[in-house]
Design an enzyme around this catalytic site. Structure first.
Site, PDB file in Angstrom:
ATOM      1  N   VAL A  57       0.815  -1.217   0.000  1.00 48.18           N
ATOM      2  CA  VAL A  57       0.000   0.000   0.000  1.00 48.18           C
ATOM      3  C   VAL A  57       0.846   1.262   0.000  1.00 48.18           C
ATOM      4  O   VAL A  57       0.302   2.372  -0.047  1.00 48.18           O
ATOM      5  CB  VAL A  57      -0.944   0.019   1.224  1.00 48.18           C
ATOM      6  CG1 VAL A  57      -1.986  -1.087   1.120  1.00 48.18           C
ATOM      7  CG2 VAL A  57      -0.167  -0.110   2.532  1.00 48.18           C
ATOM      8  N   GLY A  61      11.428   6.004   0.402  1.00 51.11           N
ATOM      9  CA  GLY A  61      12.868   5.865   0.309  1.00 51.11           C
ATOM     10  C   GLY A  61      13.460   4.950   1.362  1.00 51.11           C
ATOM     11  O   GLY A  61      14.587   4.491   1.228  1.00 51.11           O
ATOM     12  N   PHE A  62      12.676   4.659   2.427  1.00 47.50           N
ATOM     13  CA  PHE A  62      13.229   3.873   3.523  1.00 47.50           C
ATOM     14  C   PHE A  62      12.526   2.534   3.704  1.00 47.50           C
ATOM     15  O   PHE A  62      12.785   1.828   4.668  1.00 47.50           O
ATOM     16  CB  PHE A  62      13.159   4.676   4.830  1.00 47.50           C
ATOM     17  CG  PHE A  62      14.037   5.897   4.812  1.00 47.50           C
ATOM     18  CD1 PHE A  62      15.365   5.832   5.200  1.00 47.50           C
ATOM     19  CD2 PHE A  62      13.534   7.103   4.370  1.00 47.50           C
ATOM     20  CE1 PHE A  62      16.170   6.946   5.174  1.00 47.50           C
ATOM     21  CE2 PHE A  62      14.333   8.227   4.342  1.00 47.50           C
ATOM     22  CZ  PHE A  62      15.650   8.152   4.736  1.00 47.50           C
ATOM     23  N   VAL A  65       5.504  -0.574   2.501  1.00 44.56           N
ATOM     24  CA  VAL A  65       4.458  -0.820   3.479  1.00 44.56           C
ATOM     25  C   VAL A  65       3.434  -1.782   2.890  1.00 44.56           C
ATOM     26  O   VAL A  65       2.995  -1.610   1.744  1.00 44.56           O
ATOM     27  CB  VAL A  65       3.756   0.492   3.897  1.00 44.56           C
ATOM     28  CG1 VAL A  65       2.697   0.210   4.962  1.00 44.56           C
ATOM     29  CG2 VAL A  65       4.773   1.505   4.415  1.00 44.56           C
ATOM     30  N   LYS A  79       5.727  -2.257   7.816  1.00 42.96           N
ATOM     31  CA  LYS A  79       6.748  -1.541   7.044  1.00 42.96           C
ATOM     32  C   LYS A  79       8.060  -2.296   7.135  1.00 42.96           C
ATOM     33  O   LYS A  79       8.551  -2.595   8.233  1.00 42.96           O
ATOM     34  CB  LYS A  79       6.936  -0.109   7.553  1.00 42.96           C
ATOM     35  CG  LYS A  79       7.986   0.658   6.745  1.00 42.96           C
ATOM     36  CD  LYS A  79       7.848   2.147   6.873  1.00 42.96           C
ATOM     37  CE  LYS A  79       8.765   2.844   5.875  1.00 42.96           C
ATOM     38  NZ  LYS A  79       8.610   4.308   5.864  1.00 42.96           N
ATOM     39  N   ASP A 173      11.212  13.455  10.501  1.00 37.97           N
ATOM     40  CA  ASP A 173      10.754  13.300   9.113  1.00 37.97           C
ATOM     41  C   ASP A 173       9.276  13.663   8.993  1.00 37.97           C
ATOM     42  O   ASP A 173       8.464  12.896   8.484  1.00 37.97           O
ATOM     43  CB  ASP A 173      10.995  11.868   8.629  1.00 37.97           C
ATOM     44  CG  ASP A 173      10.980  11.765   7.104  1.00 37.97           C
ATOM     45  OD1 ASP A 173      11.246  12.790   6.429  1.00 37.97           O
ATOM     46  OD2 ASP A 173      10.711  10.675   6.580  1.00 37.97           O
TER      47      ASP A 173
END
Length: 339
Positions: A57, A61-62, A65, A79, A173
């Site tokens: 979904v 960049g990390f 999910v 995630k 972030d």
């Protein structure tokens, strides 16, 4: 006959090793305290249909999910984060699996660790992320009333991280894509992939600059992350939500590429309201939109000591603070808009 038995044993052994490696996890002694929050990789694999493409979904960049469903019928979001070193892992798990409980934070349910991979399990937010409504035409553009309600929600969440947690937590972030919407469209701050404890005594190497371009305070490279850098990111987020565009858009004309500068320049020539999102329509108070734009500029002050703290920000976002307390702080930093 003997060869057949040996071959069968080799096949069975191979299947066993394959299945063991498929669901292999990493566990260390310090994780015992977080045992109740630990999910088995096998359970997450089954919940997400083997992390299938249909269950994905989100992608950033990390990590990616995935939506999953536990045997009890509970919907979760998983995630997957890559990590190549164990440095900082203990602190990270302590943050994410600690006692962070606030109505405007995405509830973190647990985690799982594999070699080179960390999986964070959170409650699934049925209405997705805020940026899907701001920037994707297939979703209805949120009204100003909805937007300012979400802004207040996220301000409350960040203030809790800064003042309600001991030690304080830095999100590091803050942006629209990390703001989730629950079933009632309340704002929930999520994605703690870059979160860290606030340590004023830490050296620069321990608090190296992290974040997303456009939301990163100018002092990050010099001094590292702090509560003030979170405030800067929230200021950029305020402008992002009010103007309906991302902080950096290279495809736009030069004078509009950087959101903070463009809004500031517009304010200087008395055209501040022209920067608002045209999708807002006419159902908004001009004074309220102008206040939020100016608050975004105050929060993105180039001087960290001139930024308000999140407690003050919450006061300015209250109805009674729109024209009273905010005018005081704004006049105090009247000359802040410098580039």
């Amino acid at each position: 006959m003997i060869l057949l038995v040996i071959l069968l044993l080799m096949i069975l052994g191979g299947v066993y090793l394959y299945r063991r490696n498929k669901y292999a996890e990493v566990r260390e002694s310090w994780e015992r305290v977080y045992g109740p929050h630990r999910f088995s990789y096998k359970s997450l694999y089954k919940a997400t249909n083997g992390f299938s493409e249909d269950n994905r979904v989100g992608r950033g960049g990390f990590g990616e999910v995935y939506k999953g469903t536990l045997p009890v019928g509970r919907h979760i979001a998983v995630k997957k984060l890559s990590h190549g070193a164990e440095q900082g892992m203990q602190q990270f798990v302590a943050i994410t699996m600690g006692n962070l409980q606030h109505c405007n934070l995405v509830p973190l349910l647990g985690y799982c660790r594999r070699r080179g991979e960390l999986l964070l399990v959170s409650e699934y937010m049925p209405n997705g992320s805020l940026d899907q409504y701001l920037f994707h035409d297939q979703n209805p553009s949120p009204s100003w009333l909805r937007r300012i309600s979400v802004l207040k929600d996220i301000a409350s969440a960040i203030n809790y991280l800064h003042t309600g947690s001991n030690p304080a937590v830095l999100h590091r972030d803050i942006k629209a894509s990390n703001v989730m919407l629950d079933s009632e469209f309340n704002g929930r701050l999520g994605d703690f992939a870059m979160a860290g404890f606030h340590d004023p005594q830490a050296n620069l190497s321990a608090i190296a600059a992290v974040g997303t371009i456009g939301y990163m305070a100018p002092e990050l490279i010099r001094t590292g992350t702090s509560k003030e850098t979170d405030v800067y990111a929230f200021g950029a987020f305020l402008l992002e939500v009010t103007c309906g565009r991302r902080p950096v858009e290279p495809q736009l004309p030069v004078e509009k590429q950087y959101l903070v500068k463009w809004v500031c320049d517009s304010w200087k020539v008395d055209s501040l309201l022209e920067t608002r999102d045209p999708n807002l329509g006419r159902e908004f108070l001009h004074e309220e939109v102008e206040m939020v734009l100016k608050l975004g500029l105050v929060c993105t002050n180039a001087l960290p000591e001139s930024r308000p703290d999140m407690g003050q920000v919450m006061q300015y976002l209250k109805p009674e603070g729109t024209l009273t307390g905010f005018l005081t702080i704004f006049s105090r930093y009247w000359g802040f808009c410098q580039f």
